[in-house]
Design a protein around this motif. Structure first.
Motif, PDB file in Angstrom:
ATOM      1  N   ALA A 101       0.754  -1.180  -0.058  1.00  4.06           N
ATOM      2  CA  ALA A 101      -0.091  -0.115  -0.005  1.00  4.06           C
ATOM      3  C   ALA A 101       0.833   1.138  -0.004  1.00  4.06           C
ATOM      4  N   SER A 102       2.179   1.058   0.272  1.00  6.43           N
ATOM      5  CA  SER A 102       3.208   2.531   0.578  1.00  6.43           C
ATOM      6  C   SER A 102       4.002   2.519  -0.780  1.00  6.43           C
ATOM      7  N   VAL A 103       3.740   1.680  -1.714  1.00  4.74           N
ATOM      8  CA  VAL A 103       4.602   1.581  -2.907  1.00  4.74           C
ATOM      9  C   VAL A 103       3.628   2.284  -4.137  1.00  4.74           C
ATOM     10  N   TYR A 107      -3.667   4.843  -3.433  1.00  2.00           N
ATOM     11  CA  TYR A 107      -4.154   4.799  -2.007  1.00  2.00           C
ATOM     12  C   TYR A 107      -3.528   6.097  -1.272  1.00  2.00           C
ATOM     13  N   SER A 108      -1.956   6.221  -1.639  1.00  2.00           N
ATOM     14  CA  SER A 108      -1.629   7.597  -0.888  1.00  2.00           C
ATOM     15  C   SER A 108      -2.230   8.901  -1.276  1.00  2.00           C
ATOM     16  N   LEU A 111      -5.192   9.036   0.769  1.00  2.00           N
ATOM     17  CA  LEU A 111      -4.928   9.442   2.497  1.00  2.00           C
ATOM     18  C   LEU A 111      -4.777  10.858   2.528  1.00  2.00           C
ATOM     19  N   VAL A 120      -7.438   6.045  10.461  1.00  2.00           N
ATOM     20  CA  VAL A 120      -7.129   5.398   9.267  1.00  2.00           C
ATOM     21  C   VAL A 120      -6.023   4.473   9.728  1.00  2.00           C
ATOM     22  N   THR A 122      -2.890   1.443   7.801  1.00  2.00           N
ATOM     23  CA  THR A 122      -2.611   1.054   6.581  1.00  2.00           C
ATOM     24  C   THR A 122      -2.124  -0.285   6.838  1.00  2.00           C
ATOM     25  N   LEU A 123      -2.227  -1.261   6.056  1.00  2.00           N
ATOM     26  CA  LEU A 123      -1.746  -2.916   6.019  1.00  2.00           C
ATOM     27  C   LEU A 123      -0.703  -2.812   5.023  1.00  2.00           C
ATOM     28  N   ALA A 124       0.500  -3.361   5.260  1.00  2.00           N
ATOM     29  CA  ALA A 124       1.458  -3.560   4.522  1.00  2.00           C
ATOM     30  C   ALA A 124       1.271  -4.791   3.724  1.00  2.00           C
TER      31      ALA A 124
ATOM     32  N   GLN B 131       6.914  -2.150   6.593  1.00  2.00           N
ATOM     33  CA  GLN B 131       5.930  -1.887   7.753  1.00  2.00           C
ATOM     34  C   GLN B 131       6.123  -0.608   8.302  1.00  2.00           C
ATOM     35  N   ALA B 133       6.398   2.186   6.987  1.00  2.00           N
ATOM     36  CA  ALA B 133       5.719   3.146   6.003  1.00  2.00           C
ATOM     37  C   ALA B 133       4.103   2.919   6.510  1.00  2.00           C
ATOM     38  N   ALA B 134       3.649   1.694   6.629  1.00  2.00           N
ATOM     39  CA  ALA B 134       2.320   1.569   6.813  1.00  2.00           C
ATOM     40  C   ALA B 134       2.010   2.039   8.320  1.00  2.00           C
ATOM     41  N   SER B 137       1.544   5.397   7.993  1.00  2.00           N
ATOM     42  CA  SER B 137       0.419   5.676   6.945  1.00  2.00           C
ATOM     43  C   SER B 137       1.032   6.716   5.615  1.00  2.00           C
ATOM     44  N   THR B 138       2.361   6.652   5.710  1.00  2.00           N
ATOM     45  CA  THR B 138       3.060   7.611   4.930  1.00  2.00           C
ATOM     46  C   THR B 138       3.567   6.795   3.400  1.00  2.00           C
ATOM     47  N   PRO B 139       3.478   7.224   2.533  1.00  2.00           N
ATOM     48  CA  PRO B 139       4.004   6.349   1.094  1.00  2.00           C
ATOM     49  C   PRO B 139       5.449   6.233   1.383  1.00  2.00           C
ATOM     50  N   LEU B 140       6.263   5.327   0.981  1.00  2.00           N
ATOM     51  CA  LEU B 140       7.617   5.138   0.432  1.00  2.00           C
ATOM     52  C   LEU B 140       7.916   5.828  -0.490  1.00  2.00           C
TER      53      LEU B 140
END
Lengths: 233, 233
Positions: A101-103, A107-108, A111, A120, A122-124, B131, B133-134, B137-140
């Motif tokens: 979700a962070s790559v 979704y970002s 957010l 909120v 976030t689940l990796a 994990q 980043a999750a 809740s911030t994007p990598l």
């Protein structure tokens, strides 16, 4: 408290989802998912589908894949407001995204618009590059090695610098810019050190050495290049 | 065919393991796991323990954390030979590793020794940086941004180049070299753009802004720094 969950569903195989992602999806009231062409379920939705409860409401929404930023932002804004409304009404709401979700995930952007208005989490998820390394049982990095992750849509200087300054490079979206990347690697005698994996962990997965690829051929959309300078494929 | 499975168990929370990792562990005959100090189970073993079957044989082995490469190689060699023997006798054998099996993992050294002698399968796990980043809740990374992953034990030039050439940098093992990294970031006015997360997803998880850290303080071993130049924490 009702929460909005951003859930990475991993690269393709439904078994590559985490226990936490599965348990969270099973308990959702509402799931937002990207809508594919012809209003079909997206790849992410197909991956998560085995875990949908009978009472889950699925809201497929179109995320336009266009260059026009204003058009994209208008659609993200509308979807984000729907999500806020659903959570404020007491629903457990999820959004699924392919890989992690962070790559590089839509979704970002959601957010960013939602901010602190609702709870909120976030689940990796397993990223495509993590799965690629697993598929070929080859490390992404070892010891003091560096890894750079770069989209093949970055500019040429950034791509060349990434190649020159790192032991290992992952190039996402390689199908969008294969001839340039091929030429940069050929010039450096690195064709034998690069592999392209398409549709990792999906039924259509394929692995090909860059040295055996015709650089003008059309690769599948979900293709990633792995360059390992210390390793000949 | 009996197989050797290298299994990434994720960053700490047992629910962050994949369904595939859990199902694989449940079906193992033998599990090799690193031995912690005082012969205690390692962090990886504690994460996977909820999924051990009653008939699982656990073989804890010491992986020496020393500078002497010959000593480390001798221990890897002995463990790899034990694994080959167990698989050739028809056992389903696993080895567990914290985070992702392809990221700075001892598993890769075992694989290198084992080669093609037995059937091998690698199962990806959630990496610590994924994990982190999750958790916040911030994007990598987003859009055409780059991400560099580098161990803080790399040399100063490599670290400085990573900082200067990238939008986002993950520095692993930051506890081993905090004063140097702190000085490099302070000089570039980037302290406000860096966060340190320790023990991500474990009960002892903590998050601290780099600007609020005393650079001489001792951080927990599992600490990672995330630098985001486009983002102030």
């Amino acid at each position: 408290m009702a929460t909005f969950y951003g859930i990475g569903v991993g690269p393709g195989d439904s078994e590559l989802m985490t226990i936490k992602a599965v348990n969270t999806i099973k308990a959702l009231d509402v799931l937002y998912a990207p809508k594919a062409h012809n209003d079909q379920p997206s790849v992410a939705e197909k991956i998560a589908a085995p875990y949908f409860s009978a009472q889950l409401t699925i809201k497929r929404r179109r995320f336009p894949m266009v260059k026009n930023l204003a058009e994209k932002q208008a659609s993200w804004q509308a979807i984000a407001e729907e999500i806020v409304t659903d959570v404020q009404a007491g629903n457990e709401v999820g959004f699924i995204t392919l890989g992690d979700a962070s790559v590089y995930s839509t979704y970002s952007y959601l957010l960013d618009i939602i901010g602190n208005r609702i709870s909120v989490e976030t689940l990796a998820g397993i990223s495509s590059y993590s799965q690629i390394a697993a598929t070929i049982s080859t490390p992404l990095m070892l010891d003091d090695e560096l890894l750079e992750i770069i989209p093949a849509t970055a500019d040429e200087t950034a791509i060349a610098t990434a190649i020159d300054d790192n032991d290992n490079v992952v190039m996402m979206k390689i199908s969008a810019n294969l001839p340039l990347v091929y030429a940069l690697l050929e010039k450096r005698n690195l064709l034998d050190h690069a592999l392209i994996i398409s549709n990792a962990s999906m039924r259509t997965q394929q692995t090909v050495k860059l040295s055996e690829v015709d650089s003008t051929e059309k690769l599948p959309y979900f293709s990633t290049l792995l360059l390992k300078k210390t390793y000949a494929f």
